[in-house]
Design a protein around this motif. Structure first.
Motif, PDB file in Angstrom:
ATOM      1  N   CYS A  76      63.964 149.800  63.365  1.00  0.00           N
ATOM      2  CA  CYS A  76      64.864 149.140  62.290  1.00  0.00           C
ATOM      3  C   CYS A  76      66.325 149.015  62.634  1.00  0.00           C
ATOM      4  O   CYS A  76      66.832 150.101  63.170  1.00  0.00           O
ATOM      5  CB  CYS A  76      64.748 150.031  60.975  1.00  0.00           C
ATOM      6  N   LYS A  77      66.832 147.940  62.409  1.00  0.00           N
ATOM      7  CA  LYS A  77      68.186 147.850  62.699  1.00  0.00           C
ATOM      8  C   LYS A  77      68.932 146.914  61.930  1.00  0.00           C
ATOM      9  O   LYS A  77      68.292 146.177  61.221  1.00  0.00           O
ATOM     10  CB  LYS A  77      68.586 147.155  63.959  1.00  0.00           C
ATOM     11  N   VAL A  78      70.170 147.428  61.335  1.00  0.00           N
ATOM     12  CA  VAL A  78      71.199 146.539  60.559  1.00  0.00           C
ATOM     13  C   VAL A  78      72.269 146.156  61.474  1.00  0.00           C
ATOM     14  O   VAL A  78      72.891 147.005  62.015  1.00  0.00           O
ATOM     15  CB  VAL A  78      71.645 147.300  59.180  1.00  0.00           C
ATOM     16  N   SER A  79      72.353 144.823  61.512  1.00  0.00           N
ATOM     17  CA  SER A  79      73.369 144.177  62.220  1.00  0.00           C
ATOM     18  C   SER A  79      74.326 143.511  61.300  1.00  0.00           C
ATOM     19  O   SER A  79      74.011 142.878  60.590  1.00  0.00           O
ATOM     20  CB  SER A  79      72.958 143.409  63.414  1.00  0.00           C
ATOM     21  N   ILE A  80      75.593 143.298  61.765  1.00  0.00           N
ATOM     22  CA  ILE A  80      76.739 142.686  60.998  1.00  0.00           C
ATOM     23  C   ILE A  80      77.614 141.790  61.594  1.00  0.00           C
ATOM     24  O   ILE A  80      78.159 142.270  63.075  1.00  0.00           O
ATOM     25  CB  ILE A  80      77.488 143.720  60.212  1.00  0.00           C
ATOM     26  N   ALA A  81      78.044 140.738  61.435  1.00  0.00           N
ATOM     27  CA  ALA A  81      78.662 139.812  61.849  1.00  0.00           C
ATOM     28  C   ALA A  81      79.634 139.349  60.972  1.00  0.00           C
ATOM     29  O   ALA A  81      79.573 139.020  59.638  1.00  0.00           O
ATOM     30  CB  ALA A  81      78.230 138.443  62.310  1.00  0.00           C
ATOM     31  N   LYS A  82      81.250 139.719  61.004  1.00  0.00           N
ATOM     32  CA  LYS A  82      81.975 139.156  60.282  1.00  0.00           C
ATOM     33  C   LYS A  82      82.715 137.999  61.037  1.00  0.00           C
ATOM     34  O   LYS A  82      83.213 138.253  62.100  1.00  0.00           O
ATOM     35  CB  LYS A  82      83.186 140.277  60.139  1.00  0.00           C
ATOM     36  N   LEU A  83      82.779 136.993  60.307  1.00  0.00           N
ATOM     37  CA  LEU A  83      83.112 135.587  61.038  1.00  0.00           C
ATOM     38  C   LEU A  83      84.654 135.464  60.949  1.00  0.00           C
ATOM     39  O   LEU A  83      85.143 135.761  59.606  1.00  0.00           O
ATOM     40  CB  LEU A  83      82.315 134.428  60.305  1.00  0.00           C
ATOM     41  N   LYS A  84      85.269 134.769  61.740  1.00  0.00           N
ATOM     42  CA  LYS A  84      86.680 134.344  61.653  1.00  0.00           C
ATOM     43  C   LYS A  84      86.757 133.465  60.462  1.00  0.00           C
ATOM     44  O   LYS A  84      87.699 133.457  59.735  1.00  0.00           O
ATOM     45  CB  LYS A  84      86.889 133.998  62.961  1.00  0.00           C
ATOM     46  N   ASP A  85      85.783 132.328  60.518  1.00  0.00           N
ATOM     47  CA  ASP A  85      86.017 131.361  59.398  1.00  0.00           C
ATOM     48  C   ASP A  85      84.363 131.293  58.847  1.00  0.00           C
ATOM     49  O   ASP A  85      83.456 131.235  59.483  1.00  0.00           O
ATOM     50  CB  ASP A  85      86.162 129.830  59.938  1.00  0.00           C
ATOM     51  N   SER A  86      84.390 130.869  57.612  1.00  0.00           N
ATOM     52  CA  SER A  86      83.088 131.059  57.049  1.00  0.00           C
ATOM     53  C   SER A  86      82.372 129.831  57.253  1.00  0.00           C
ATOM     54  O   SER A  86      82.659 128.821  57.924  1.00  0.00           O
ATOM     55  CB  SER A  86      83.117 130.816  55.403  1.00  0.00           C
ATOM     56  N   VAL A  87      81.165 130.046  57.221  1.00  0.00           N
ATOM     57  CA  VAL A  87      79.998 128.908  57.720  1.00  0.00           C
ATOM     58  C   VAL A  87      79.294 128.561  56.460  1.00  0.00           C
ATOM     59  O   VAL A  87      79.039 129.294  55.295  1.00  0.00           O
ATOM     60  CB  VAL A  87      78.992 129.178  58.788  1.00  0.00           C
ATOM     61  N   GLU A  88      78.676 127.104  56.299  1.00  0.00           N
ATOM     62  CA  GLU A  88      77.776 126.953  55.227  1.00  0.00           C
ATOM     63  C   GLU A  88      76.588 127.571  55.346  1.00  0.00           C
ATOM     64  O   GLU A  88      76.022 127.802  56.331  1.00  0.00           O
ATOM     65  CB  GLU A  88      77.831 125.383  55.322  1.00  0.00           C
ATOM     66  N   TRP A  89      76.543 128.147  54.123  1.00  0.00           N
ATOM     67  CA  TRP A  89      74.666 128.893  53.922  1.00  0.00           C
ATOM     68  C   TRP A  89      74.474 128.499  52.513  1.00  0.00           C
ATOM     69  O   TRP A  89      75.254 128.539  51.621  1.00  0.00           O
ATOM     70  CB  TRP A  89      75.157 130.133  54.346  1.00  0.00           C
ATOM     71  N   LYS A  98      80.856 134.351  55.028  1.00  0.00           N
ATOM     72  CA  LYS A  98      81.866 134.969  55.765  1.00  0.00           C
ATOM     73  C   LYS A  98      81.324 136.244  56.670  1.00  0.00           C
ATOM     74  O   LYS A  98      81.671 136.721  57.493  1.00  0.00           O
ATOM     75  CB  LYS A  98      83.110 135.246  55.515  1.00  0.00           C
ATOM     76  N   ILE A  99      80.382 136.902  55.902  1.00  0.00           N
ATOM     77  CA  ILE A  99      79.823 138.138  56.478  1.00  0.00           C
ATOM     78  C   ILE A  99      78.272 138.095  56.331  1.00  0.00           C
ATOM     79  O   ILE A  99      77.595 137.568  55.373  1.00  0.00           O
ATOM     80  CB  ILE A  99      80.231 139.396  55.335  1.00  0.00           C
ATOM     81  N   VAL A 100      77.708 138.343  57.608  1.00  0.00           N
ATOM     82  CA  VAL A 100      76.147 138.255  57.571  1.00  0.00           C
ATOM     83  C   VAL A 100      75.779 139.604  58.002  1.00  0.00           C
ATOM     84  O   VAL A 100      76.186 140.094  59.028  1.00  0.00           O
ATOM     85  CB  VAL A 100      75.840 137.247  58.616  1.00  0.00           C
ATOM     86  N   ILE A 101      74.565 140.227  57.383  1.00  0.00           N
ATOM     87  CA  ILE A 101      74.231 141.389  57.572  1.00  0.00           C
ATOM     88  C   ILE A 101      72.631 141.219  57.928  1.00  0.00           C
ATOM     89  O   ILE A 101      71.727 140.816  56.866  1.00  0.00           O
ATOM     90  CB  ILE A 101      74.162 142.320  56.318  1.00  0.00           C
ATOM     91  N   LEU A 102      72.458 141.345  58.892  1.00  0.00           N
ATOM     92  CA  LEU A 102      70.906 141.222  59.447  1.00  0.00           C
ATOM     93  C   LEU A 102      70.298 142.252  59.601  1.00  0.00           C
ATOM     94  O   LEU A 102      70.627 143.097  59.877  1.00  0.00           O
ATOM     95  CB  LEU A 102      71.055 140.559  60.921  1.00  0.00           C
ATOM     96  N   ILE A 103      68.869 142.204  58.858  1.00  0.00           N
ATOM     97  CA  ILE A 103      68.039 143.210  58.908  1.00  0.00           C
ATOM     98  C   ILE A 103      66.919 142.998  59.673  1.00  0.00           C
ATOM     99  O   ILE A 103      66.216 141.984  59.679  1.00  0.00           O
ATOM    100  CB  ILE A 103      67.323 143.614  57.634  1.00  0.00           C
ATOM    101  N   THR A 104      66.514 143.576  60.638  1.00  0.00           N
ATOM    102  CA  THR A 104      65.279 143.589  61.547  1.00  0.00           C
ATOM    103  C   THR A 104      64.578 144.712  61.477  1.00  0.00           C
ATOM    104  O   THR A 104      64.987 145.845  61.690  1.00  0.00           O
ATOM    105  CB  THR A 104      65.746 143.221  63.217  1.00  0.00           C
TER     106      THR A 104
END
Length: 148
Positions: A76-89, A98-104
């Motif tokens: 189990c992992k939680v990974s985070i990407a804080k983006l320089k510029d936001s992306v469409e989602w 602008k913040i992506v928190i990935l749970i695997t």
């Protein structure tokens, strides 16, 4: 479930430059692979996108929580990407991310998957915490916000 036990400094990427959500997810998966948390980055990526195609994971306030249970995941992992510029989602409030928190999580860890999602969702209902996440500029600041 304590999120801070699942996210280490090496699991946080800051000022990430990406064109779209698929690229963000790939960068996070590549980081998981680099840190030896997955058996197959290709399978992990495919499984995350398959889940994302069922229902978007954009929760609003500029945050998305893509997640997967996959046979390619070692722990189990939680990974985070804080983006320089936001992306469409596709998000609940129509805002870009602008913040992506990935749970695997491993395929056999359904209960852990649900506990992690519930814990994160509870934290992210706090608007002040979300604002603090957006204002954080270092890995240490992000970890401190998540400890709140």
């Amino acid at each position: 479930m304590n999120i801070n036990e699942l996210v280490l400094d090496e699991d946080i990427l800051i000022n990430v430059v990406c064109e779209n959500k698929e690229e963000v997810i790939m960068k996070l998966v590549e980081n998981l692979d680099k840190n030896n948390h997955v058996n197959s980055k290709e399978k992990c990526y495919e499984d995350i996108l398959a889940r994302e195609n069922q229902l978007s994971t954009g929760v609003g306030q500029g945050i998305a929580i893509p997640h997967t249970q996959s046979s390619s995941v070692k722990e189990c992992k939680v990974s985070i990407a804080k983006l320089k510029d936001s992306v469409e989602w596709e998000t609940l409030d129509g805002t870009d991310v602008k913040i992506v928190i990935l749970i695997t999580v491993p395929i056999e860890s359904q209960e852990s998957h649900l506990k992690i999602l519930a814990s994160l969702a509870e934290k992210l209902m706090d608007e002040a915490l979300c604002k603090d996440l957006h204002n954080a500029t270092t890995i240490k600041e992000i970890i401190n916000v998540l400890e709140e």
